[in-house]
Structures are given as structure tokens and as C-alpha cells.
Design an enzyme around this catalytic site. Structure first.
Site, PDB file in Angstrom:
ATOM      1  N   ARG A 149      23.151  75.014   4.959  1.00  0.00           N
ATOM      2  CA  ARG A 149      22.737  76.274   4.311  1.00  0.00           C
ATOM      3  C   ARG A 149      23.336  76.369   2.911  1.00  0.00           C
ATOM      4  NH1 ARG A 149      25.093  79.877   1.898  1.00  0.00           N
ATOM      5  NH2 ARG A 149      26.686  80.084   3.497  1.00  0.00           N
ATOM      6  N   PHE A 166      26.696  74.476  -9.224  1.00  0.00           N
ATOM      7  CA  PHE A 166      27.073  75.646 -10.023  1.00  0.00           C
ATOM      8  C   PHE A 166      28.581  75.736  -9.968  1.00  0.00           C
ATOM      9  CE2 PHE A 166      28.169  80.128 -10.324  1.00  0.00           C
ATOM     10  CZ  PHE A 166      27.193  80.735 -11.119  1.00  0.00           C
ATOM     11  N   THR A 180      34.474  78.586 -10.420  1.00  0.00           N
ATOM     12  CA  THR A 180      35.872  78.599  -9.967  1.00  0.00           C
ATOM     13  C   THR A 180      36.681  77.460 -10.564  1.00  0.00           C
ATOM     14  OG1 THR A 180      35.142  79.601  -7.912  1.00  0.00           O
ATOM     15  CG2 THR A 180      37.283  78.507  -7.863  1.00  0.00           C
ATOM     16  N   ASN A 195      25.472  86.880  -6.910  1.00  0.00           N
ATOM     17  CA  ASN A 195      24.813  87.795  -5.970  1.00  0.00           C
ATOM     18  C   ASN A 195      23.795  87.061  -5.109  1.00  0.00           C
ATOM     19  OD1 ASN A 195      26.149  89.975  -7.056  1.00  0.00           O
ATOM     20  ND2 ASN A 195      24.481  90.509  -8.452  1.00  0.00           N
ATOM     21  N   GLU A 247      32.652  82.701  -2.338  1.00  0.00           N
ATOM     22  CA  GLU A 247      31.690  83.627  -2.960  1.00  0.00           C
ATOM     23  C   GLU A 247      32.212  85.067  -2.923  1.00  0.00           C
ATOM     24  OE1 GLU A 247      29.459  82.180  -4.445  1.00  0.00           O
ATOM     25  OE2 GLU A 247      28.680  80.465  -3.319  1.00  0.00           O
ATOM     26  N   THR A 289      36.157  86.793  -1.790  1.00  0.00           N
ATOM     27  CA  THR A 289      36.894  86.903  -0.523  1.00  0.00           C
ATOM     28  C   THR A 289      36.560  88.232   0.161  1.00  0.00           C
ATOM     29  OG1 THR A 289      38.768  88.032  -1.531  1.00  0.00           O
ATOM     30  CG2 THR A 289      38.842  85.610  -1.531  1.00  0.00           C
TER      31      THR A 289
HETATM   32  P1  TGC Z   1      34.015  93.601 -13.685  1.00  0.00           P
HETATM   33  O1  TGC Z   1      34.460  94.535 -14.760  1.00  0.00           O
HETATM   34  O2  TGC Z   1      33.901  94.117 -12.321  1.00  0.00           O
HETATM   35  O3  TGC Z   1      32.608  92.970 -14.097  1.00  0.00           O
HETATM   36  C1  TGC Z   1      32.365  92.403 -15.341  1.00  0.00           C
HETATM   37  C2  TGC Z   1      30.925  92.729 -15.665  1.00  0.00           C
HETATM   38  O4  TGC Z   1      30.102  92.183 -14.644  1.00  0.00           O
HETATM   39  C3  TGC Z   1      29.368  93.209 -13.979  1.00  0.00           C
HETATM   40  N1  TGC Z   1      29.358  92.843 -12.563  1.00  0.00           N
HETATM   41  C4  TGC Z   1      28.297  92.355 -11.956  1.00  0.00           C
HETATM   42  N2  TGC Z   1      27.043  92.137 -12.390  1.00  0.00           N
HETATM   43  C5  TGC Z   1      26.173  91.618 -11.517  1.00  0.00           C
HETATM   44  N3  TGC Z   1      26.527  91.309 -10.253  1.00  0.00           N
HETATM   45  C6  TGC Z   1      27.767  91.507  -9.788  1.00  0.00           C
HETATM   46  N4  TGC Z   1      28.082  91.174  -8.544  1.00  0.00           N
HETATM   47  C7  TGC Z   1      28.710  92.058 -10.644  1.00  0.00           C
HETATM   48  N5  TGC Z   1      30.008  92.387 -10.522  1.00  0.00           N
HETATM   49  C8  TGC Z   1      30.382  92.863 -11.708  1.00  0.00           C
HETATM   50  C9  TGC Z   1      30.122  94.492 -14.262  1.00  0.00           C
HETATM   51  O5  TGC Z   1      29.272  95.598 -14.198  1.00  0.00           O
HETATM   52  C10 TGC Z   1      30.631  94.222 -15.662  1.00  0.00           C
HETATM   53  O6  TGC Z   1      29.575  94.422 -16.557  1.00  0.00           O
HETATM   54  P2  TGC Z   1      29.846  95.018 -18.018  1.00  0.00           P
HETATM   55  O7  TGC Z   1      28.491  95.099 -18.631  1.00  0.00           O
HETATM   56  O8  TGC Z   1      30.501  96.363 -17.780  1.00  0.00           O
HETATM   57  O9  TGC Z   1      30.759  94.041 -18.686  1.00  0.00           O
HETATM   58  O10 TGC Z   1      34.912  92.325 -13.780  1.00  0.00           O
HETATM   59  P3  TGC Z   1      36.320  92.072 -13.176  1.00  0.00           P
HETATM   60  O11 TGC Z   1      36.960  91.048 -14.024  1.00  0.00           O
HETATM   61  O12 TGC Z   1      37.031  93.383 -12.944  1.00  0.00           O
HETATM   62  O13 TGC Z   1      35.985  91.354 -11.805  1.00  0.00           O
HETATM   63  C11 TGC Z   1      35.926  92.009 -10.692  1.00  0.00           C
HETATM   64  C12 TGC Z   1      35.665  91.089  -9.476  1.00  0.00           C
HETATM   65  C13 TGC Z   1      36.972  90.740  -8.816  1.00  0.00           C
HETATM   66  C14 TGC Z   1      34.800  91.921  -8.569  1.00  0.00           C
HETATM   67  C15 TGC Z   1      34.933  89.770  -9.870  1.00  0.00           C
HETATM   68  O14 TGC Z   1      35.700  89.002 -10.696  1.00  0.00           O
HETATM   69  C16 TGC Z   1      34.562  88.970  -8.629  1.00  0.00           C
HETATM   70  O15 TGC Z   1      33.520  89.193  -8.039  1.00  0.00           O
HETATM   71  N6  TGC Z   1      35.421  88.019  -8.220  1.00  0.00           N
HETATM   72  C17 TGC Z   1      35.097  87.088  -7.142  1.00  0.00           C
HETATM   73  C18 TGC Z   1      34.625  85.821  -7.750  1.00  0.00           C
HETATM   74  C19 TGC Z   1      33.882  84.954  -6.762  1.00  0.00           C
HETATM   75  O16 TGC Z   1      33.095  85.405  -5.945  1.00  0.00           O
HETATM   76  N7  TGC Z   1      34.122  83.687  -6.892  1.00  0.00           N
HETATM   77  C20 TGC Z   1      33.460  82.714  -6.068  1.00  0.00           C
HETATM   78  C21 TGC Z   1      32.742  81.753  -6.942  1.00  0.00           C
HETATM   79  S1  TGC Z   1      31.936  80.588  -6.007  1.00  0.00           S
HETATM   80  C22 TGC Z   1      32.206  79.150  -6.836  1.00  0.00           C
HETATM   81  O17 TGC Z   1      32.732  79.063  -7.883  1.00  0.00           O
HETATM   82  C23 TGC Z   1      31.671  77.993  -6.238  1.00  0.00           C
HETATM   83  S2  TGC Z   1      30.012  77.916  -6.614  1.00  0.00           S
HETATM   84  C24 TGC Z   1      29.326  78.002  -5.147  1.00  0.00           C
HETATM   85  C25 TGC Z   1      29.494  76.746  -4.370  1.00  0.00           C
HETATM   86  O18 TGC Z   1      29.380  75.647  -4.955  1.00  0.00           O
HETATM   87  O19 TGC Z   1      29.694  76.890  -3.148  1.00  0.00           O
END
Ligand code: TGC
Length: 408
Positions: free
Chosen positions: A100, A139, A142, A263, A386, A388
Site C-alpha cells: 500500500r 517523495f 524528512t 495530506n 506521515e 506521528t
Molecule cells: P504550520 O504553521 O502548521 O503550517 C505551515 C503552513 O502550512 C499550512 N498547513 C497545511 N497545508 C496543507 N495541508 C496541511 N496538512 C497543512 N498543515 C499546515 C499552514 O496553514 C501554514 O500555511 P501558511 O499559509 O499560514 O504558511 O507549520 P508548523 O511548522 O507549525 O508545523 C506544524 C506541524 C507539526 C503540524 C507540521 O510540521 C507537520 O505536519 N509535521 C509532521 C510532518 C510529517 O508528517 N512528516 C512525515 C513526512 S513523511 C516522509 O518524509 C516520508 S515520505 C513518505 C514515504 O516515503 O513513506
């Protein structure tokens, strides 16, 4: 439509339970004819082509590359609507999260980055090949020091006369070892395009397409995993990796754009883990009905029935939530906080179901002739990747309260 019996739908039935599993949610009645047809076609594909490979590949810790071509041939890389894409994720993860994940990262994460932020020329060059499976996508956001907080990422992109030079290290990129193209998120440095206040922050983040074989691009497989063993996880080393100007995704500006792509992958997890949970529930029910202890099937004991009822409630809830999110997505009404809620709820539920299923299986539940413990191990990764469980809880908390707990 008659409900399938357990014997028909279990991956490897240990015993034959002839009663159909009741579906209190009438889930199938909520799907259109074409959605049901697709679901059944993917289920047959998974049973015939994926499941026979899983136990052995999981044991060896390899992703079976032949599945890439098979999935392409089955049309799984094409652009699908939200419900279809969800059903595909569900059916694939009934087999294993590794397959998946391969499809999600290729068809959703990587393709969505190009679809959302690519130039018309990039879209015309990459997307048709990706949909046919001729070019596989990865993609990478991280990094070793930037997981939950990717806004501080350190991979740099420095402008040259003809393009950019990328330097640094990435981690946990699925598919990267065999992908034809990897979307790399990096920080623009020494570039007037970035305002001084943004240079160290998320505002300097941009996305670049790195084709396989580009000098200085070195993906390395991550081994010795205790979970996600049938998944090609990799690190990526970028060493003076020079790419042409045309390989920058022009529309991608800032962390929010990377999160917009995430997302799509998180949405796939909402569905996928519900499939894993259903597989575990069915395995436990089938085993409980035939395993006799103290003179009767263990499914006749109150404690087992209580476990089965709780598991079943979780499976039904997860599927209905996934479908609800899909219908919102179809209408363009899905907010990213909804996706966080779905991911948080469905991964937690699936993990509980998988662990409980293992208890009903008893000793054989630690053998690879059963599926629940393997799903539970995979779900431990899914609890973390994706976003935690904690990150998604705080995203929801921030939305509910208006208070940002990340930066106190
Ligand atoms: P924050 O201020 O919340 O957001 C920055 C800007 O982004 C907007 N935003 C989003 N837009 C669309 N979809 C979302 N889910 C969004 N979340 C936030 C937000 O509105 C803001 O926009 P603007 O216009 O005001 O600048 O940023 P923050 O630095 O406070 O971050 C908050 C946090 C912790 C929620 C975010 O950093 C986060 O989601 N962290 C988790 C990261 C994550 O899921 N990492 C996993 C990556 S997977 C990977 O790398 C491997 S690829 C997949 C694989 O190969 O398996």
C-alpha cells in the site's frame, strides 16, 4: 449483493467458517456499482498476485519489485477519485502495508507534488509515464534531524548558472532505491527569492525533481527493520547533486505545499489501516470459531466475544469514517484537520484490533502463517509516519482550541 463468507475473503483461512460475517454498517450499499466493481477487481488482484508473496518477502525484508509492474498492469497507478483511491489502499493493506505504501507514495505523494506544483511541461513529461508505471515516484521531506518538525530541514538547494546543486541527507523515503524520479524538498540558500526573515524558516523550502542516475544522488536501503519489512525504505545522500533549472517544481513554495502533498498520503493511510484491521478481525473470528479449548470453541467464551465485538466496532467505525472523508474529499470539503482526525482514529483502532486479534490466535499468532502480528508490527510504523499520533493530536487540539502547542 450477498455478503462474502469468511472463507472467501480471508487471506489464508486456517479453518472454514461458513456463516457470512454480518455487516451492520451495510457498507457495500454505500458504494456505487463502479466502486464495488473496482473493489472486487482489486481484491482478486491482491489475492492472486500480492498475498502469495507477502510472508516470504516480509521474512526476507525485501519489497518484491515484480509487484510494481503487476500494480501498473492492474491500473493502480492511474489517477482515481477519492473513493476508488481509498478502496485500493484498503484492499492493498489487507495484504500488507508495504505494498500500500509503495502505491501511495508513487501514485499519491509523488504524483500529487507534480500535479499540484509542476509546470505544464513537467506534468506532460512525468505524469503519463508515472500513471503507466514506467517511471516510479518517491517523495522525500524528512531528514535525520527533522522528522515531526520539517520546517527546519537542512538539505540545501543552491542556484547555479544552469540550475541547482542539492546537498544534504534525507531519510525514510519509500521507493527511492528503485524510483525513476524523487521529489526532494530542500532549502533555497543565497537566493534573493527568499526574504531575509524566511531564510532559516519554512518559507525557504522548495521542491525539486531528481531523476534516478543523476550524479550525486545516492539512495541507500534501510535494513534491519522490525516493522514495514516488505517496504523499500531508504536514506538519500545528496552530494553536489546538480539538476537543471527545469527540474524545480515552480509552484512549490514553503512548507505548507509539502504538507498539502502529505495530506494525500495521510488520506491513503486512513483507508489502508482499516483494511489491515479488517484482515486481523476476520482472522481472529475464523480462528475463534474453530479453536476448541475446555470442550468448546473459544469464540463461545464471553471474553473472546467481548474482544470480537470491540474489534468489530472498530473496523466498522474506521471504514465509515474513511468513506465519510472520501465523500467530503469528492465535494472539495475535506480539511487537512479532518485527515489528521482520520489518521489518528483509524491507526489507533487498527493497532488495537491487530493486537487483540493476536491474543485470540494464541501461540500460532506468532507464526507467519497468520497475519495479525505482522499487521500490528506495520501499524507501529504507521502510528509514527506521515505525522506521528502526537502530531495529529496536536493538530486537532490546535484547531479545537485556537492555541498552538507546537511552539508553546
Ligand atoms: P504550520 O504553521 O502548521 O503550517 C505551515 C503552513 O502550512 C499550512 N498547513 C497545511 N497545508 C496543507 N495541508 C496541511 N496538512 C497543512 N498543515 C499546515 C499552514 O496553514 C501554514 O500555511 P501558511 O499559509 O499560514 O504558511 O507549520 P508548523 O511548522 O507549525 O508545523 C506544524 C506541524 C507539526 C503540524 C507540521 O510540521 C507537520 O505536519 N509535521 C509532521 C510532518 C510529517 O508528517 N512528516 C512525515 C513526512 S513523511 C516522509 O518524509 C516520508 S515520505 C513518505 C514515504 O516515503 O513513506
Amino acid at each position: 449483493m450477498p455478503l462474502p463468507s469468511v472463507a472467501l475473503i480471508l487471506e489464508r483461512p486456517m479453518t472454514i467458517l461458513t456463516r457470512p460475517i454480518p455487516d451492520y454498517s451495510h457498507f457495500d450499499t454505500l458504494l456505487s456499482e463502479s466502486e464495488l466493481t473496482l473493489r472486487d477487481r482489486v481484491r482478486s488482484f491482491v489475492r492472486a498476485t500480492v498475498l502469495p508473496l507477502v510472508a516470504d518477502c516480509y521474512e526476507r525484508g525485501v519489497f518484491p519489485r515484480e509487484l510494481v509492474d503487476a500494480c501498473a498492469e492492474a491500473g493502480l497507478f492511474e489517477h482515481h477519485g477519492p473513493v476508488e483511491a481509498g478502496l485500493i489502499a484498503f484492499e492493498l493493506e489487507r495484504a500488507d502495508a508495504g505494498v500500500r505504501s509503495m502505491v501511495s507514495v508513487h501514485a499519491h505523494l509523488a504524483q500529487s507534488a507534480i500535479r499540484f506544483f509542476g509546470s505544464p511541461a513537467q506534468q506532460a513529461s512525468y505524469l503519463p509515464r508515472m500513471e503507466r508505471g514506467e517511471t516510479i515516484g518517491a517523495f522525500s521531506l524528512t531528514e535525520p534531524a527533522h522528522g515531526s518538525d520539517p520546517g527546519g530541514l537542512e538539505v540545501t538547494a543552491k542556484r547555479t548558472a544552469s540550475g541547482y546543486v542539492l546537498d544534504g541527507q534525507k531519510k525514510w523515503a519509500t521507493n527511492a532505491t528503485f524510483a525513476g524520479v524523487t521529489v526532494i524538498w530542500a532549502r533555497l540558500v543565497d537566493d534573493d527569492e527568499v526574504s531575509p526573515g524566511d531564510r532559516d524558516g519554512a518559507g525557504a523550502i522548495r521542491a525539486f525533481l531528481v531523476d534516478a542516475g543523476t550524479p550525486g544522488f545516492r539512495p541507500v536501503a534501510i535494513h534491519r527493520k522490525l516493522s514495514f519489512r516488505m517496504s523499500a525504505s531508504s536514506e538519500i545522500f545528496l552530494e553536489q547533486c546538480e539538476i537543471p533549472l527545469t527540474n524545480r517544481l515552480p509552484g512549490a513554495r514553503g512548507l505548507g505545499h509539502a504538507l498539502k502533498c502529505l495530506n494525500e498520503a495521510r488520506y491513503g493511510i486512513v483507508w489502508g489501516v482499516a483494511g489491515a484491521a479488517e484482515a486481523c478481525f476476520e482472522e481472529a473470528l475464523t480462528h475463534g470459531a474453530s479453536r476448541v479449548q475446555f470442550g468448546r470453541p473459544i469464540a463461545g467464551f464471553q471474553m473472546t466475544q467481548s474482544k470480537l465485538a470491540t474489534m468489530y466496532a472498530s473496523v466498522v467505525r474506521s471504514k465509515l469514517l474513511a468513506l465519510h472523508l472520501a465523500r467530503l474529499k469528492e465535494r472539495g470539503a475535506l480539511h487537512h484537520t479532518d485527515v489528521s482526525l482520520g489518521k489518528l482514529n483509524n491507526v489507533r483502532d487498527a493497532l488495537d484490533v491487530a493486537r487483540t486479534a493476536r491474543t485470540i490466535l494464541g501461540g500460532i499468532g506468532i507464526l507467519d502463517t497468520t497475519v495479525s502480528l505482522r499487521h500490528a508490527a506495520n501499524l507501529e510504523s504507521e502510528l509514527t509516519y506521515e505525522g506521528t499520533d502526537e502530531v495529529h493530536a496536536l493538530i486537532i487540539g490546535r484547531h479545537l482550541t485556537g492555541l498552538d502547542a507546537f511552539r508553546g
